[in-house]
Enzyme design. Structure first.
Site, PDB file in Angstrom:
ATOM      1  N   ASN A   1      19.662  19.172  59.181  1.00 54.12           N
ATOM      2  CA  ASN A   1      20.075  19.956  60.360  1.00 54.12           C
ATOM      3  C   ASN A   1      20.924  19.142  61.333  1.00 54.12           C
ATOM      4  O   ASN A   1      21.436  19.674  62.307  1.00 54.12           O
ATOM      5  CB  ASN A   1      18.866  20.570  61.084  1.00 54.12           C
ATOM      6  CG  ASN A   1      18.112  19.563  61.934  1.00 54.12           C
ATOM      7  OD1 ASN A   1      18.192  18.356  61.703  1.00 54.12           O
ATOM      8  ND2 ASN A   1      17.376  20.043  62.903  1.00 54.12           N
TER       9      ASN A   1
ATOM     10  N   LYS B   1      22.373  24.502  56.033  1.00 59.20           N
ATOM     11  CA  LYS B   1      21.491  23.321  56.032  1.00 59.20           C
ATOM     12  C   LYS B   1      21.330  22.661  54.653  1.00 59.20           C
ATOM     13  O   LYS B   1      21.091  21.463  54.571  1.00 59.20           O
ATOM     14  CB  LYS B   1      20.097  23.701  56.560  1.00 59.20           C
ATOM     15  CG  LYS B   1      20.053  23.932  58.055  1.00 59.20           C
ATOM     16  CD  LYS B   1      18.617  24.161  58.512  1.00 59.20           C
ATOM     17  CE  LYS B   1      18.560  24.441  59.999  1.00 59.20           C
ATOM     18  NZ  LYS B   1      17.185  24.555  60.490  1.00 59.20           N
TER      19      LYS B   1
ATOM     20  N   GLY C   1       3.721  30.057  56.387  1.00 60.74           N
ATOM     21  CA  GLY C   1       5.161  30.043  56.127  1.00 60.74           C
ATOM     22  C   GLY C   1       5.538  28.917  55.181  1.00 60.74           C
ATOM     23  O   GLY C   1       4.804  27.922  55.042  1.00 60.74           O
TER      24      GLY C   1
ATOM     25  N   THR D   1      23.103  25.010  61.142  1.00 61.28           N
ATOM     26  CA  THR D   1      22.112  26.077  61.141  1.00 61.28           C
ATOM     27  C   THR D   1      22.499  27.056  60.037  1.00 61.28           C
ATOM     28  O   THR D   1      23.418  26.781  59.250  1.00 61.28           O
ATOM     29  CB  THR D   1      21.974  26.689  62.554  1.00 61.28           C
ATOM     30  OG1 THR D   1      20.902  27.621  62.528  1.00 61.28           O
ATOM     31  CG2 THR D   1      23.244  27.366  63.030  1.00 61.28           C
TER      32      THR D   1
ATOM     33  N   GLY E   1       6.826  26.651  70.676  1.00 63.51           N
ATOM     34  CA  GLY E   1       8.025  26.297  69.914  1.00 63.51           C
ATOM     35  C   GLY E   1       9.175  25.805  70.775  1.00 63.51           C
ATOM     36  O   GLY E   1      10.130  25.214  70.262  1.00 63.51           O
TER      37      GLY E   1
ATOM     38  N   GLY F   1       9.308  28.547  54.674  1.00 60.64           N
ATOM     39  CA  GLY F   1      10.769  28.528  54.813  1.00 60.64           C
ATOM     40  C   GLY F   1      11.220  27.161  55.329  1.00 60.64           C
ATOM     41  O   GLY F   1      10.485  26.170  55.244  1.00 60.64           O
TER      42      GLY F   1
ATOM     43  N   ASP G   1      13.987  18.785  62.754  1.00 59.09           N
ATOM     44  CA  ASP G   1      13.089  19.908  63.091  1.00 59.09           C
ATOM     45  C   ASP G   1      11.619  19.503  63.060  1.00 59.09           C
ATOM     46  O   ASP G   1      10.872  19.706  64.022  1.00 59.09           O
ATOM     47  CB  ASP G   1      13.285  21.068  62.103  1.00 59.09           C
ATOM     48  CG  ASP G   1      14.512  21.909  62.449  1.00 59.09           C
ATOM     49  OD1 ASP G   1      14.975  21.839  63.599  1.00 59.09           O
ATOM     50  OD2 ASP G   1      14.995  22.626  61.552  1.00 59.09           O
TER      51      ASP G   1
HETATM   52  P1  NDP Z   1      13.217  31.030  56.900  1.00 59.16           P
HETATM   53  O1  NDP Z   1      13.941  32.321  56.722  1.00 59.16           O
HETATM   54  O2  NDP Z   1      13.578  29.851  56.104  1.00 59.16           O
HETATM   55  O3  NDP Z   1      11.646  31.283  56.668  1.00 59.16           O
HETATM   56  C1  NDP Z   1      10.986  32.393  57.253  1.00 59.16           C
HETATM   57  C2  NDP Z   1       9.500  32.308  56.930  1.00 59.16           C
HETATM   58  O4  NDP Z   1       8.833  33.380  57.617  1.00 59.16           O
HETATM   59  C3  NDP Z   1       9.191  32.474  55.440  1.00 59.16           C
HETATM   60  O5  NDP Z   1       8.073  31.693  55.114  1.00 59.16           O
HETATM   61  C4  NDP Z   1       8.877  33.963  55.353  1.00 59.16           C
HETATM   62  O6  NDP Z   1       8.040  34.292  54.264  1.00 59.16           O
HETATM   63  C5  NDP Z   1       8.110  34.158  56.644  1.00 59.16           C
HETATM   64  N1  NDP Z   1       8.056  35.537  57.099  1.00 59.16           N
HETATM   65  C6  NDP Z   1       9.088  36.287  57.566  1.00 59.16           C
HETATM   66  N2  NDP Z   1       8.629  37.522  57.887  1.00 59.16           N
HETATM   67  C7  NDP Z   1       7.298  37.547  57.606  1.00 59.16           C
HETATM   68  C8  NDP Z   1       6.280  38.521  57.715  1.00 59.16           C
HETATM   69  N3  NDP Z   1       6.533  39.727  58.206  1.00 59.16           N
HETATM   70  N4  NDP Z   1       5.011  38.188  57.358  1.00 59.16           N
HETATM   71  C9  NDP Z   1       4.742  36.954  56.856  1.00 59.16           C
HETATM   72  N5  NDP Z   1       5.673  35.977  56.720  1.00 59.16           N
HETATM   73  C10 NDP Z   1       6.935  36.274  57.090  1.00 59.16           C
HETATM   74  O7  NDP Z   1      13.341  30.718  58.469  1.00 59.16           O
HETATM   75  P2  NDP Z   1      13.098  29.319  59.201  1.00 59.16           P
HETATM   76  O8  NDP Z   1      11.972  28.614  58.555  1.00 59.16           O
HETATM   77  O9  NDP Z   1      14.390  28.621  59.380  1.00 59.16           O
HETATM   78  O10 NDP Z   1      12.667  29.828  60.648  1.00 59.16           O
HETATM   79  C11 NDP Z   1      11.361  30.350  60.881  1.00 59.16           C
HETATM   80  C12 NDP Z   1      11.137  30.432  62.370  1.00 59.16           C
HETATM   81  O11 NDP Z   1      11.132  29.115  62.917  1.00 59.16           O
HETATM   82  C13 NDP Z   1      12.213  31.206  63.138  1.00 59.16           C
HETATM   83  O12 NDP Z   1      11.580  32.060  64.041  1.00 59.16           O
HETATM   84  C14 NDP Z   1      12.965  30.136  63.886  1.00 59.16           C
HETATM   85  O13 NDP Z   1      13.411  30.615  65.148  1.00 59.16           O
HETATM   86  C15 NDP Z   1      11.892  29.089  64.089  1.00 59.16           C
HETATM   87  N6  NDP Z   1      12.429  27.748  64.239  1.00 59.16           N
HETATM   88  C16 NDP Z   1      12.101  27.078  65.375  1.00 59.16           C
HETATM   89  C17 NDP Z   1      12.555  25.815  65.568  1.00 59.16           C
HETATM   90  C18 NDP Z   1      12.195  25.133  66.837  1.00 59.16           C
HETATM   91  O14 NDP Z   1      12.750  24.057  67.088  1.00 59.16           O
HETATM   92  N7  NDP Z   1      11.266  25.655  67.631  1.00 59.16           N
HETATM   93  C19 NDP Z   1      13.405  25.114  64.589  1.00 59.16           C
HETATM   94  C20 NDP Z   1      13.662  25.892  63.401  1.00 59.16           C
HETATM   95  C21 NDP Z   1      13.200  27.166  63.258  1.00 59.16           C
HETATM   96  P3  NDP Z   1       8.703  34.644  52.809  1.00 59.16           P
HETATM   97  O15 NDP Z   1       8.975  33.315  52.156  1.00 59.16           O
HETATM   98  O16 NDP Z   1       7.641  35.405  52.123  1.00 59.16           O
HETATM   99  O17 NDP Z   1       9.933  35.443  53.080  1.00 59.16           O
END
Ligand code: NDP
Length: 285
Positions: free
Chosen positions: A92, A71, A132, A67, A250, A134, A107
């Site tokens: 992961n 990753k 998103g 994590t 989720g 990320g 994931d």
């Molecule tokens: P990252 O940090 O890689 O990505 C975060 C994403 O959220 C980016 O696209 C970011 O946009 C966006 N973001 C954050 N704040 C805002 C905002 N205020 N408005 C709009 N967009 C926003 O994190 P992860 O992708 O690893 O994780 C994202 C979520 O997924 C987490 O909540 C995590 O808990 C969840 N998750 C759930 C899993 C599951 O099995 N259910 C597995 C993995 C993750 P920007 O690029 O512009 O910053």
């Protein structure tokens, strides 16, 4: 009778990692099946990752989850990386096969399995809108594309990350992708059959937050999914349900990615209900 006091070891490397709840569902699964396996939650600083991977091999750990922030970095220490993990650009889950380390990403596969379990093969030929870009979003987009999604609209606050994901999908999969910039309350494209929140907006403790979209633009019957595992009934999903959407939470994705990892490590089918029960008890939901 010969005794065996040596458990098989798996675990997670992260930093910070203390709040990662995976141990709860994995150990519940081990107990349920009566197998002597342990899941260790291990804090590994970024500069110690190479040593930690060596240590994992020295301890003959059967596998490890990665994590934040490992990753991507872990990929340089592996012998083999699954094709989808390579496209996603992150690993992961590592499987230790007699000293040979293979990288996987569960994931997005966990997400697709949730979707399939609930609604059948709705991915094939589908049009998706993904909020998103990320790590979670990349994993979901790639697995949806590999599962047959025809079109993807990627919406992300920062343009560069959104466009990078679009470029990967267009170059490496059959899914046609485009980037849509996120300005104000986003209107969901009318064509979207599946809408996914893969941002971190709404995650505990910020449970009163929801992505800034025009919720009235969600059409009746749209499949709406959230990656936020806690709370499972996020504000995003509740608002979508009020517009007639069919929803996926989720928590299901979290459990399913663990179910897939469990099988990769142990070769056994994971006891999904026992894992869900342990997590819901842990989250008090
Ligand atoms: P990252 O940090 O890689 O990505 C975060 C994403 O959220 C980016 O696209 C970011 O946009 C966006 N973001 C954050 N704040 C805002 C905002 N205020 N408005 C709009 N967009 C926003 O994190 P992860 O992708 O690893 O994780 C994202 C979520 O997924 C987490 O909540 C995590 O808990 C969840 N998750 C759930 C899993 C599951 O099995 N259910 C597995 C993995 C993750 P920007 O690029 O512009 O910053």
């Amino acid at each position: 009778m010969t005794r065996n006091y040596k458990p098989e070891l798996v675990g997670v490397f992260g930093c910070p990692v203390a709040e990662n709840p995976t141990v709860v569902m994995m150990e519940a699964a081990f107990r349920h099946l009566g197998i002597d396996w342990r899941y260790l939650t291990i804090e590994v600083k970024p500069e110690d990752l190479a040593d930690a991977v060596k240590g994992m091999k020295a301890f003959n750990m059967r596998g490890i989850n990665l994590t934040i922030p490992h990753k991507i970095e872990v990929m340089r220490y592996l012998h083999e990386i699954a094709e989808d993990a390579r496209l996603i650009g992150a690993v992961n889950t590592v499987v230790n096969d007699g000293g040979r380390l293979r990288g996987e990403n569960t994931d997005g596969k966990g997400f697709v399995r949730s979707l399939k379990d609930e609604f059948g093969n709705v991915m094939e030929g589908s049009r998706v809108c993904l909020l998103g870009a990320g790590g979670a979003a990349r994993a979901i987009a790639v697995e949806l594309a590999l599962a047959g999604a025809a079109e993807a609209t990627i919406v992300n606050r920062s343009r560069a990350k959104g466009e990078a994901l679009v470029a990967t999908l267009n170059a490496r999969t059959k899914c046609r992708a485009r980037y849509l910039s996120w300005e104000g309350a986003l209107k969901i494209p009318e064509s979207a059959q599946i809408l996914v929140n893969a941002t971190s907006v709404g995650l505990f403790p910020n449970i009163d937050a929801a992505p800034n979209i025009d919720y009235d633009s969600i059409r009746n019957g749209t499949i709406v999914c959230d990656v936020i595992p806690n709370p499972p009934r996020s504000l995003f999903l509740r608002r979508a349900e009020a517009r007639g959407a069919r929803t996926i939470d989720g928590l299901g994705m979290l459990v399913n990615q663990g179910v897939i990892g469990f099988k990769l490590w142990t070769g056994l089918d994971a006891p999904r209900p026992a894992m869900i029960k342990a997590l819901t008890k842990e989250f008090n939901i």
